[in-house]
Scaffold this active site. Structure first.
Site, PDB file in Angstrom:
ATOM      1  N   GLU A 116      23.923  14.678  -1.975  1.00  0.00           N
ATOM      2  CA  GLU A 116      23.724  13.524  -1.089  1.00  0.00           C
ATOM      3  C   GLU A 116      22.376  13.637  -0.399  1.00  0.00           C
ATOM      4  OE1 GLU A 116      27.031  13.270   1.649  1.00  0.00           O
ATOM      5  OE2 GLU A 116      28.387  13.938   0.057  1.00  0.00           O
ATOM      6  N   LYS A 118      20.017  13.867   2.696  1.00  0.00           N
ATOM      7  CA  LYS A 118      20.192  14.363   4.060  1.00  0.00           C
ATOM      8  C   LYS A 118      19.450  13.411   4.984  1.00  0.00           C
ATOM      9  CE  LYS A 118      20.143  18.620   6.747  1.00  0.00           C
ATOM     10  NZ  LYS A 118      19.482  18.114   7.946  1.00  0.00           N
ATOM     11  N   ASP A 120      17.923  11.724   8.086  1.00  0.00           N
ATOM     12  CA  ASP A 120      17.341  12.321   9.281  1.00  0.00           C
ATOM     13  C   ASP A 120      17.635  11.468  10.511  1.00  0.00           C
ATOM     14  OD1 ASP A 120      16.081  14.250  10.673  1.00  0.00           O
ATOM     15  OD2 ASP A 120      14.052  13.727  10.068  1.00  0.00           O
ATOM     16  N   TYR A 225      29.924  10.185   6.016  1.00  0.00           N
ATOM     17  CA  TYR A 225      30.118  11.008   4.820  1.00  0.00           C
ATOM     18  C   TYR A 225      31.301  11.963   4.843  1.00  0.00           C
ATOM     19  CZ  TYR A 225      27.254  14.010   7.781  1.00  0.00           C
ATOM     20  OH  TYR A 225      26.761  14.705   8.834  1.00  0.00           O
ATOM     21  N   LYS A 313      15.929  21.746   2.257  1.00  0.00           N
ATOM     22  CA  LYS A 313      14.978  21.058   3.140  1.00  0.00           C
ATOM     23  C   LYS A 313      13.656  20.832   2.421  1.00  0.00           C
ATOM     24  CE  LYS A 313      17.055  20.844   7.265  1.00  0.00           C
ATOM     25  NZ  LYS A 313      16.876  21.661   8.419  1.00  0.00           N
ATOM     26  N   CYS A 407     -13.641  -2.206  28.659  1.00  0.00           N
ATOM     27  CA  CYS A 407     -13.228  -2.833  27.406  1.00  0.00           C
ATOM     28  C   CYS A 407     -14.378  -2.768  26.394  1.00  0.00           C
ATOM     29  CB  CYS A 407     -12.826  -4.282  27.663  1.00  0.00           C
ATOM     30  SG  CYS A 407     -12.476  -5.203  26.157  1.00  0.00           S
ATOM     31  N   CYS A 410     -15.351  -6.820  25.947  1.00  0.00           N
ATOM     32  CA  CYS A 410     -15.861  -7.673  27.023  1.00  0.00           C
ATOM     33  C   CYS A 410     -16.408  -6.869  28.185  1.00  0.00           C
ATOM     34  CB  CYS A 410     -14.783  -8.652  27.493  1.00  0.00           C
ATOM     35  SG  CYS A 410     -13.498  -7.850  28.464  1.00  0.00           S
ATOM     36  N   CYS A 425      -7.123  -4.196  29.013  1.00  0.00           N
ATOM     37  CA  CYS A 425      -8.163  -5.104  29.470  1.00  0.00           C
ATOM     38  C   CYS A 425      -7.404  -6.294  30.032  1.00  0.00           C
ATOM     39  CB  CYS A 425      -9.029  -5.537  28.290  1.00  0.00           C
ATOM     40  SG  CYS A 425     -10.092  -6.931  28.700  1.00  0.00           S
ATOM     41  N   CYS A 430     -11.059 -12.372  27.633  1.00  0.00           N
ATOM     42  CA  CYS A 430     -11.579 -11.335  26.721  1.00  0.00           C
ATOM     43  C   CYS A 430     -11.565 -11.857  25.284  1.00  0.00           C
ATOM     44  CB  CYS A 430     -10.737 -10.071  26.816  1.00  0.00           C
ATOM     45  SG  CYS A 430     -11.186  -8.812  25.601  1.00  0.00           S
TER      46      CYS A 430
HETATM   47  P1  AMP Z   1      20.800  20.765  10.239  1.00  0.00           P
HETATM   48  O1  AMP Z   1      20.751  19.911  11.448  1.00  0.00           O
HETATM   49  O2  AMP Z   1      19.463  20.938   9.571  1.00  0.00           O
HETATM   50  O3  AMP Z   1      21.552  22.050  10.435  1.00  0.00           O
HETATM   51  O4  AMP Z   1      21.640  19.981   9.149  1.00  0.00           O
HETATM   52  C1  AMP Z   1      22.974  19.649   9.387  1.00  0.00           C
HETATM   53  C2  AMP Z   1      23.050  18.195   9.711  1.00  0.00           C
HETATM   54  O5  AMP Z   1      22.642  17.416   8.625  1.00  0.00           O
HETATM   55  C3  AMP Z   1      24.448  17.755   9.965  1.00  0.00           C
HETATM   56  O6  AMP Z   1      24.861  18.049  11.251  1.00  0.00           O
HETATM   57  C4  AMP Z   1      24.318  16.265   9.742  1.00  0.00           C
HETATM   58  O7  AMP Z   1      23.998  15.645  10.964  1.00  0.00           O
HETATM   59  C5  AMP Z   1      23.094  16.106   8.863  1.00  0.00           C
HETATM   60  N1  AMP Z   1      23.341  15.361   7.628  1.00  0.00           N
HETATM   61  C6  AMP Z   1      22.590  14.319   7.196  1.00  0.00           C
HETATM   62  N2  AMP Z   1      23.041  13.822   6.042  1.00  0.00           N
HETATM   63  C7  AMP Z   1      24.120  14.556   5.701  1.00  0.00           C
HETATM   64  C8  AMP Z   1      25.034  14.510   4.599  1.00  0.00           C
HETATM   65  N3  AMP Z   1      24.910  13.612   3.612  1.00  0.00           N
HETATM   66  N4  AMP Z   1      26.037  15.412   4.590  1.00  0.00           N
HETATM   67  C9  AMP Z   1      26.162  16.324   5.587  1.00  0.00           C
HETATM   68  N5  AMP Z   1      25.339  16.400   6.635  1.00  0.00           N
HETATM   69  C10 AMP Z   1      24.322  15.551   6.712  1.00  0.00           C
HETATM   70 ZN    ZN Z   2     -11.720  -7.144  27.045  1.00  0.00          ZN
END
Ligand code: AMP
Ligand code: ZN
Length: 676
Positions: A116, A118, A120, A225, A313, A407, A410, A425, A430
């Site tokens: 899956e 990951k 962010d 998930y 990662k 500025c 102007c 400004c 301007c």
């Molecule tokens: P880390 O924060 O680097 O330890 O990674 C763990 C975190 O990855 C988990 O707590 C989730 O919040 C996040 N995460 C994002 N996508 C997924 C996914 N598909 N499955 C599991 N965890 C995920």
């Molecule tokens: Zn200006």
């Protein structure tokens, strides 16, 4: 409208709730909207009205409960019955292979993995009781998180009611899409606020708002998930679990893949490393999970993480370059923003040579100087940012960068308004601000005047042909011919485009005026409600606040804008020059009265249209209750093929979809009508 009896109201409210929740599901969970905004807005307003008349009708899963509003003093703690685990990281192919070896050794044979993305963002845990959403919490330290239920209710992809009355706890990630992140930061820069470093921080900041109304405007989304306990579901693998979650109404990520060997896993990782920058959300790696639950149980957990999963990662993408110059530009509202001009460098697939430095504080905090060597990266994998200065490489004669006090355009003195980090400004005359205002006025979602690029507009202004937006409507051909590179034909085209814009429905003008905080959607809602610029200019704050999705900020800004004498002069000038100041679009309340072959139909426009621009045709068809989409599928009802139509036409034919030519489309538009 006559007031309904309680019973009728109850029935109607339920129908509306179900429909609105379905539209939201299609839009936010399936990414496949089935109705236009105004259809949603209209039914939503109807539900609000019913609930105002009969507050007893408000249910926990009413979409009206998503707007936020409760302001908290702080967040309560939530103890997680089942802790949220974290993941063991791996950083290389070797470490990944070692993970696979460990798994195989423990199990005794090879296993398949569910890979899956990951995401962010932030981990969240959602509790449902008998199918109703009752609590949402952050991960915190895994055992104790914070109660952010009010905020999570505003996240539209989170179902308030499941498709089955189950009592479960679901886990996943809440994130901010890249596009929303970019927009939010741009807005914050304009407003003189601190910017967010990346989409994850933006999501975190949005979820930690005590006022859930703020969260509601942040456009967050989710991917779920896992469950705290799979008991109530019939799933024996992670892959099935994801299908079950989707079936219950959750948004799940479709990019996952089942892999039978670790080589396949590695291919998947490499593919997404490539594709990462094209995804609409940021990912920081790939999660590899043993697919079979029984095998997961066999492997079990270490103190903090499952032995059956690993998080690969992505390596950070950074590059070194040199700051050659710092450029300051003046925005439409007078905020001046610094941009680093750098020696071009390859970074995550593209060559970058510019990075926003956001504001003067940012430069000072990082002590960025000319000729400094810096590390750059892409925030949220999209926007080049300066990570830090490499001080060892700083030239001996280096001096702190001097922040401008005036500025660049102007020369009036720059100020910090209130507590803003931005330098502004504040000279309303301007030239830079006026030019930006003109650019905005002609832009696609505003008056949509073709052929007037920034350079042409700047020249017009510099040559005193145009001082404000109304002057555009008094331009003559001879004047245009005095501009660089404008020949007979292009002058005529420009004049024609300007003339055509006179007839625009007024929401384009309202947006084009550049009233602070009024985006194109707000402009449409205001235009529709008030009907004319004149009426809007007399609007009271309260009346605006009551409208769907309008906040105090917008209302204040509109009212303040029209308090200005000069604005009224401008309105008069526009009117004198024949610019339409009334709403022409269809009022949503009239939608039912539309009689048109486009009503309820999904239409795709392709090829070159001769009589209409695509924009115009789209607007017309949408006003007649049709939906215009970009690609042909089985759901398409009509394809309008202009000249030189290509693959979309072929596809339409192969699917047996109705194909019309432009003349047929025009005929259909003209034959349509709205009962007055
Ligand atoms: P880390 O924060 O680097 O330890 O990674 C763990 C975190 O990855 C988990 O707590 C989730 O919040 C996040 N995460 C994002 N996508 C997924 C996914 N598909 N499955 C599991 N965890 C995920
Ligand atoms: Zn200006």
């Amino acid at each position: 409208m006559e007031q309904l009896s309680f019973q009728d109201a109850q029935q109607r409210a339920e129908t509306l709730r179900n429909e609105l929740n379905r539209y939201a599901y299609e839009y936010y969970v399936k990414d496949n909207p089935s109705v236009e905004d105004y259809v949603y807005d209209k039914q939503y307003q109807e539900l609000v009205n019913l609930e105002t008349d009969y507050p007893d009708l408000i249910t926990a899963d009413s979409p009206t409960q998503r707007v936020g509003g409760k302001v908290l003093d702080g967040f309560e703690k939530v103890v997680h019955d089942t802790p949220l685990y974290s993941l063991n990281d791996v950083f290389s192919k070797d470490e990944l292979i070692a993970f696979d070896e460990r798994v195989k050794k423990a199990i005794g044979h090879s296993v398949s993995y569910c890979c899956e993305l990951k995401i962010d963002g932030l981990s969240i845990s959602l509790k449902y009781e008998n199918g109703l959403f009752i609590q949402g919490a952050t991960r915190g330290d895994g055992s104790v998180g914070e109660n952010i239920t009010e905020n999570l209710k505003t996240v539209k992809s989170i179902p308030l009611r499941l498709t089955e009355p189950l009592s479960i706890e679901v886990r996943g990630e809440c994130y901010m899409p890249k596009s929303s992140f970019v927009k939010l930061n741009k807005q914050r820069e304009e407003d003189g606020k601190e910017i967010f470093a990346n989409p994850r921080n933006a999501a975190a900041g949005s979820l930690r708002q005590l006022d859930s109304k703020v969260t509601a405007h942040r456009n967050l989304s989710t991917f779920l998930y896992t469950l705290a306990d799979f008991g109530p579901l019939e799933a024996t693998t992670q892959d099935q679990a994801l299908n079950e979650l989707a079936r219950l109404g959750f948004r799940t990520n479709d990019e996952r893949k089942l892999c039978n060997t670790i080589d396949e896993v590695w291919e998947y990782i490499e593919a997404f490393h490539e594709k990462r920058s094209q995804l609409p959300y940021d990912i920081d790696g790939i999660v590899v999970k043993v697919n079979d639950f029984d095998l997961q149980d066999q492997l079990g957990f270490t103190v903090k993480a499952p032995r059956w999963a690993a998080a690969y990662k992505f390596p950070p993408e950074e590059a070194e370059t040199i700051i050659e110059d710092i450029e300051w530009t003046v925005g439409r509202t007078g905020v001046i923003t610094p941009t680093a001009i750098m020696s071009p460098v390859r970074l995550a697939g593209t060559t970058v040579s510019r990075a926003s430095l956001h504001n003067s504080d940012y430069i000072e905090k990082k002590d960025i100087r000319l000729k400094d060597t810096v590390l750059v990266y892409k925030a949220g994998d999209i926007i080049p940012e300066v990570a830090q200065v490499i001080e060892e490489k700083r030239p001996a004669e280096s001096e702190p960068y001097e922040i401008p006090t005036h500025c660049p355009i102007c020369d009036s003195e720059l100020v910090h308004l209130d507590e803003e980090v931005a330098l502004r400004c504040i000279n309303p005359k301007c030239p830079a601000q006026i030019k930006e205002g003109l650019n905005h006025f002609v832009s696609r979602n505003a008056m949509n005047i073709d052929g007037l690029g920034p350079r042409v507009l700047a020249q017009m202004y510099d040559k005193h042909l145009v001082g404000d937006v109304a002057d555009l409507y008094g331009l003559e051909k001879e004047q245009l011919l005095t501009l660089d590179k404008i020949k007979d034909k292009s002058a005529e085209n420009i004049l024609q485009a300007i003339d055509a814009s006179r007839d625009n429905s007024v929401e384009r003008l309202i947006f084009g005026l550049g009233i602070r905080h009024v985006g194109s959607k707000a402009a449409r809602i205001l235009a529709e409600h008030f009907g004319s610029l004149e009426a809007l200019s007399r609007a009271e704050k309260d009346e605006i606040v009551e409208l769907n999705t309008m906040g105090e900020t917008i209302a204040d800004s509109v009212v303040t804008y029209f308090e200005n004498e000069e604005v009224h002069d401008l309105m008069k000038e526009l009117a004198d020059r024949g610019v339409n100041l009334v709403y022409k679009g269809l009022r949503t309340s009239q939608l039912e009265e539309v009689e048109s072959p486009f009503k309820g139909k999904t239409v795709v426009l392709t090829g070159k249209l001769l009589e209409y621009t695509r924009e115009d045709a789209k607007e017309k068809i949408e006003n007649l209750g049709g939906k215009v989409t970009g690609s042909v599928s089985k759901k398409t009802d009509i394809v309008v093929a202009g000249e030189d139509a290509g693959s979309k036409l072929t596809k339409a034919e192969s699917l047996g979809i109705d194909v019309w030519n432009e003349a047929q489309m025009i005929q259909a538009i003209e034959a349509s009508h709205i009962e007055e």
